[in-house]
Design a protein around this motif. Structure first.
Motif, PDB file in Angstrom:
ATOM      1  N   TRP A   1     -19.526 -16.781  10.033  1.00 30.36           N
ATOM      2  CA  TRP A   1     -19.823 -15.462   9.487  1.00 30.36           C
ATOM      3  C   TRP A   1     -18.657 -14.486   9.641  1.00 30.36           C
ATOM      4  CZ3 TRP A   1     -19.654 -10.962  12.329  1.00 30.36           C
ATOM      5  CH2 TRP A   1     -19.576 -11.106  13.721  1.00 30.36           C
ATOM      6  N   ASN A   2     -17.874 -14.667  10.733  1.00 33.63           N
ATOM      7  CA  ASN A   2     -16.791 -13.717  11.020  1.00 33.63           C
ATOM      8  C   ASN A   2     -15.425 -14.212  10.552  1.00 33.63           C
ATOM      9  OD1 ASN A   2     -16.621 -15.774  12.871  1.00 33.63           O
ATOM     10  ND2 ASN A   2     -16.180 -14.458  14.638  1.00 33.63           N
ATOM     11  N   THR A   3     -15.392 -15.200   9.663  1.00 34.69           N
ATOM     12  CA  THR A   3     -14.116 -15.676   9.116  1.00 34.69           C
ATOM     13  C   THR A   3     -13.447 -14.536   8.351  1.00 34.69           C
ATOM     14  OG1 THR A   3     -14.941 -17.945   8.899  1.00 34.69           O
ATOM     15  CG2 THR A   3     -13.027 -17.318   7.561  1.00 34.69           C
ATOM     16  N   PRO A   4     -12.228 -14.151   8.727  1.00 38.89           N
ATOM     17  CA  PRO A   4     -11.574 -13.013   8.058  1.00 38.89           C
ATOM     18  C   PRO A   4     -11.136 -13.344   6.636  1.00 38.89           C
ATOM     19  CG  PRO A   4     -10.075 -14.027   9.631  1.00 38.89           C
ATOM     20  CD  PRO A   4     -11.398 -14.703   9.820  1.00 38.89           C
ATOM     21  N   ILE A   5     -11.218 -12.350   5.774  1.00 35.39           N
ATOM     22  CA  ILE A   5     -10.758 -12.452   4.393  1.00 35.39           C
ATOM     23  C   ILE A   5      -9.825 -11.281   4.109  1.00 35.39           C
ATOM     24  CG2 ILE A   5     -11.435 -12.398   1.950  1.00 35.39           C
ATOM     25  CD1 ILE A   5     -14.120 -13.617   2.798  1.00 35.39           C
ATOM     26  N   HIS A   6      -8.633 -11.582   3.619  1.00 38.36           N
ATOM     27  CA  HIS A   6      -7.669 -10.558   3.228  1.00 38.36           C
ATOM     28  C   HIS A   6      -7.366 -10.748   1.744  1.00 38.36           C
ATOM     29  CE1 HIS A   6      -5.909 -10.202   7.592  1.00 38.36           C
ATOM     30  NE2 HIS A   6      -7.215 -10.009   7.546  1.00 38.36           N
ATOM     31  N   ARG A   7      -7.767  -9.803   0.951  1.00 42.46           N
ATOM     32  CA  ARG A   7      -7.540  -9.890  -0.493  1.00 42.46           C
ATOM     33  C   ARG A   7      -6.504  -8.831  -0.903  1.00 42.46           C
ATOM     34  NH1 ARG A   7     -10.661 -11.804  -4.813  1.00 42.46           N
ATOM     35  NH2 ARG A   7     -12.418 -12.124  -3.379  1.00 42.46           N
ATOM     36  N   TYR A   8      -5.453  -9.273  -1.577  1.00 47.88           N
ATOM     37  CA  TYR A   8      -4.388  -8.378  -2.021  1.00 47.88           C
ATOM     38  C   TYR A   8      -4.368  -8.308  -3.544  1.00 47.88           C
ATOM     39  CZ  TYR A   8      -2.439  -9.115   2.687  1.00 47.88           C
ATOM     40  OH  TYR A   8      -2.242  -9.203   4.054  1.00 47.88           O
ATOM     41  N   TYR A   9      -4.329  -7.090  -4.072  1.00 46.20           N
ATOM     42  CA  TYR A   9      -4.056  -6.866  -5.488  1.00 46.20           C
ATOM     43  C   TYR A   9      -2.643  -6.293  -5.585  1.00 46.20           C
ATOM     44  CZ  TYR A   9      -9.106  -7.262  -6.352  1.00 46.20           C
ATOM     45  OH  TYR A   9     -10.411  -7.709  -6.430  1.00 46.20           O
ATOM     46  N   VAL A  10      -1.746  -7.010  -6.229  1.00 45.40           N
ATOM     47  CA  VAL A  10      -0.365  -6.551  -6.380  1.00 45.40           C
ATOM     48  C   VAL A  10      -0.161  -6.191  -7.848  1.00 45.40           C
ATOM     49  CG1 VAL A  10       2.067  -7.087  -6.029  1.00 45.40           C
ATOM     50  CG2 VAL A  10       0.327  -8.112  -4.526  1.00 45.40           C
ATOM     51  N   MET A  11       0.034  -4.922  -8.113  1.00 47.21           N
ATOM     52  CA  MET A  11       0.116  -4.461  -9.490  1.00 47.21           C
ATOM     53  C   MET A  11       1.522  -4.654 -10.050  1.00 47.21           C
ATOM     54  SD  MET A  11      -2.329  -1.078  -9.153  1.00 47.21           S
ATOM     55  CE  MET A  11      -2.531  -0.921 -10.932  1.00 47.21           C
ATOM     56  N   ASP A  12       1.632  -4.569 -11.356  1.00 54.81           N
ATOM     57  CA  ASP A  12       2.918  -4.779 -12.010  1.00 54.81           C
ATOM     58  C   ASP A  12       3.905  -3.673 -11.639  1.00 54.81           C
ATOM     59  OD1 ASP A  12       1.951  -7.033 -13.260  1.00 54.81           O
ATOM     60  OD2 ASP A  12       1.318  -5.944 -15.053  1.00 54.81           O
ATOM     61  N   THR A  13       5.187  -4.023 -11.622  1.00 47.58           N
ATOM     62  CA  THR A  13       6.240  -3.076 -11.264  1.00 47.58           C
ATOM     63  C   THR A  13       6.330  -1.968 -12.300  1.00 47.58           C
ATOM     64  OG1 THR A  13       7.473  -4.942 -10.341  1.00 47.58           O
ATOM     65  CG2 THR A  13       8.668  -2.855 -10.628  1.00 47.58           C
ATOM     66  N   ILE A  14       6.343  -0.715 -11.830  1.00 45.99           N
ATOM     67  CA  ILE A  14       6.529   0.452 -12.695  1.00 45.99           C
ATOM     68  C   ILE A  14       7.603   1.328 -12.066  1.00 45.99           C
ATOM     69  CG2 ILE A  14       5.468   2.492 -13.732  1.00 45.99           C
ATOM     70  CD1 ILE A  14       2.795   1.079 -13.614  1.00 45.99           C
ATOM     71  N   ASN A  15       8.719   1.502 -12.773  1.00 43.32           N
ATOM     72  CA  ASN A  15       9.822   2.333 -12.265  1.00 43.32           C
ATOM     73  C   ASN A  15      10.254   1.912 -10.860  1.00 43.32           C
ATOM     74  OD1 ASN A  15       9.758   3.920 -14.626  1.00 43.32           O
ATOM     75  ND2 ASN A  15       8.171   5.246 -13.755  1.00 43.32           N
ATOM     76  N   GLU A  16      10.398   0.608 -10.665  1.00 43.94           N
ATOM     77  CA  GLU A  16      10.825   0.024  -9.388  1.00 43.94           C
ATOM     78  C   GLU A  16       9.852   0.344  -8.252  1.00 43.94           C
ATOM     79  OE1 GLU A  16      14.855   1.325  -8.773  1.00 43.94           O
ATOM     80  OE2 GLU A  16      15.643  -0.306  -9.997  1.00 43.94           O
TER      81      GLU A  16
ATOM     82  N   ILE B   1      -3.002  -3.064  -3.179  1.00 40.12           N
ATOM     83  CA  ILE B   1      -4.324  -2.749  -2.637  1.00 40.12           C
ATOM     84  C   ILE B   1      -4.745  -3.916  -1.757  1.00 40.12           C
ATOM     85  CG2 ILE B   1      -6.729  -2.247  -3.172  1.00 40.12           C
ATOM     86  CD1 ILE B   1      -5.676  -1.216  -5.920  1.00 40.12           C
ATOM     87  N   LYS B   2      -4.964  -3.627  -0.504  1.00 37.90           N
ATOM     88  CA  LYS B   2      -5.351  -4.668   0.449  1.00 37.90           C
ATOM     89  C   LYS B   2      -6.777  -4.416   0.904  1.00 37.90           C
ATOM     90  CE  LYS B   2      -4.147  -6.617   4.995  1.00 37.90           C
ATOM     91  NZ  LYS B   2      -3.244  -6.510   6.172  1.00 37.90           N
ATOM     92  N   GLN B   3      -7.618  -5.431   0.800  1.00 37.14           N
ATOM     93  CA  GLN B   3      -8.993  -5.360   1.258  1.00 37.14           C
ATOM     94  C   GLN B   3      -9.178  -6.346   2.405  1.00 37.14           C
ATOM     95  OE1 GLN B   3     -11.106  -6.381  -2.288  1.00 37.14           O
ATOM     96  NE2 GLN B   3     -10.767  -4.395  -3.256  1.00 37.14           N
ATOM     97  N   VAL B   4      -9.735  -5.856   3.491  1.00 39.36           N
ATOM     98  CA  VAL B   4      -9.977  -6.706   4.662  1.00 39.36           C
ATOM     99  C   VAL B   4     -11.465  -6.663   4.992  1.00 39.36           C
ATOM    100  CG1 VAL B   4      -9.524  -7.027   7.122  1.00 39.36           C
ATOM    101  CG2 VAL B   4      -7.663  -6.354   5.590  1.00 39.36           C
ATOM    102  N   TYR B   5     -12.081  -7.818   5.042  1.00 40.63           N
ATOM    103  CA  TYR B   5     -13.478  -7.914   5.445  1.00 40.63           C
ATOM    104  C   TYR B   5     -13.705  -9.316   6.008  1.00 40.63           C
ATOM    105  CZ  TYR B   5     -13.608  -9.607   0.560  1.00 40.63           C
ATOM    106  OH  TYR B   5     -13.336 -10.243  -0.621  1.00 40.63           O
ATOM    107  N   PHE B   6     -14.934  -9.692   6.249  1.00 46.46           N
ATOM    108  CA  PHE B   6     -15.198 -11.021   6.787  1.00 46.46           C
ATOM    109  C   PHE B   6     -16.249 -11.704   5.922  1.00 46.46           C
ATOM    110  CE2 PHE B   6     -17.361  -7.698   9.100  1.00 46.46           C
ATOM    111  CZ  PHE B   6     -18.685  -8.076   9.091  1.00 46.46           C
ATOM    112  N   LEU B   7     -16.432 -12.993   6.123  1.00 47.94           N
ATOM    113  CA  LEU B   7     -17.203 -13.804   5.199  1.00 47.94           C
ATOM    114  C   LEU B   7     -18.610 -13.261   4.971  1.00 47.94           C
ATOM    115  CD1 LEU B   7     -16.944 -16.313   3.454  1.00 47.94           C
ATOM    116  CD2 LEU B   7     -17.783 -17.673   5.385  1.00 47.94           C
ATOM    117  N   GLU B   8     -19.283 -12.856   6.028  1.00 49.94           N
ATOM    118  CA  GLU B   8     -20.656 -12.372   5.883  1.00 49.94           C
ATOM    119  C   GLU B   8     -20.707 -11.072   5.083  1.00 49.94           C
ATOM    120  OE1 GLU B   8     -23.443 -10.735   9.158  1.00 49.94           O
ATOM    121  OE2 GLU B   8     -23.896 -12.878   9.034  1.00 49.94           O
ATOM    122  N   ALA B   9     -19.595 -10.301   5.108  1.00 47.76           N
ATOM    123  CA  ALA B   9     -19.558  -9.019   4.392  1.00 47.76           C
ATOM    124  C   ALA B   9     -19.048  -9.161   2.960  1.00 47.76           C
ATOM    125  CB  ALA B   9     -18.663  -8.026   5.146  1.00 47.76           C
ATOM    126  N   ALA B  10     -18.751 -10.409   2.552  1.00 44.51           N
ATOM    127  CA  ALA B  10     -18.149 -10.611   1.228  1.00 44.51           C
ATOM    128  C   ALA B  10     -19.048 -10.111   0.108  1.00 44.51           C
ATOM    129  CB  ALA B  10     -17.816 -12.086   1.029  1.00 44.51           C
TER     130      ALA B  10
END
Length: 210
Positions: free
Chosen positions: A162-177, A182-191
């Motif tokens: 239940w407490n297995t960590p999950i780290h989800r990253y959204y990396v958006m496209d480059t704009i003006n360098e 967006i980083k989301q951190v939660y655990f399996l039971e909270a998915a």
């Protein structure tokens, strides 16, 4: 959007202060709860809520009445929360081990940021890369999903506790360098709960123009 709300917005556009007070009263309680759920800080919550309604009032003239009002409102709310997170240079905690943070890196590219994130995940003996993909929902970005391992030496054997960590990253496209992450951190039971909540929040995400 209901005809009643459309009429209310039209009255605000004509400069009716009482109409804006009505709109404020209608949305303020839910807005405070949403922001406090993000910040867990009363002072920061009221600052963000205040700035959100100021922005709504200033930009309401540009609002398209043929579109739903609530997503437009939430987009401004998310942008104000993001601006706060960049100013504070810290994560926006929801509670212990469950949070979402929005950051910006300059003079870099999406590809460079992705490689750095992958290296960070792989450097953690308890984490592995579960999935990489391109997505358009809830936002268009490259996604890296890091997940806790089950304790074996297999770097592709992921945990199921239940407490297995999950780290989800959204990396958006480059704009003006610049690259937004967006980083989301939660655990399996909270998915199901917090994962879905994060997804809903990002549906209204839009990079604020400076």
């Amino acid at each position: 959007m209901s005809d009643k709300e459309r009429k209310l917005i039209r009255r605000i556009k004509r400069g009716n202060q009482h109409a804006f007070q009505t709109l404020y009263n209608r949305y303020v309680d839910d807005t405070i709860q949403t922001v406090y759920g993000i910040t867990r800080n009363h002072n920061h919550t009221f600052d963000i809520v205040q700035e959100t309604f100021i922005k709504v009032y200033r930009h309401l003239e540009k609002f398209d009445e043929e579109k739903p009002f609530k997503p437009w409102f939430h987009r401004i709310l998310l942008n104000e929360s993001m601006r706060y997170s960049k100013t504070e240079k810290s994560a926006i905690p929801i509670f212990q081990k469950v949070y979402m943070e929005i950051s910006r890196e300059e003079n870099t590219t999406t590809e460079e940021v992705i490689e750095r994130i992958k290296e960070e995940i792989e450097a953690d003996a308890g984490m592995g890369i579960r999935r990489e993909e391109r997505t358009t929902e809830p936002i268009e970005a490259e996604v890296i999903l890091g997940m806790g391992l089950d304790g074996s030496r297999d770097t592709e054997s992921f945990g199921s506790e239940w407490n297995t960590p999950i780290h989800r990253y959204y990396v958006m496209d480059t704009i003006n360098e610049q690259v937004f992450i967006i980083k989301q951190v939660y655990f399996l039971e909270a998915a199901e709960g917090h994962g879905a909540r994060f997804h809903y929040m990002l549906e209204s995400f839009e990079i604020a123009k400076e």
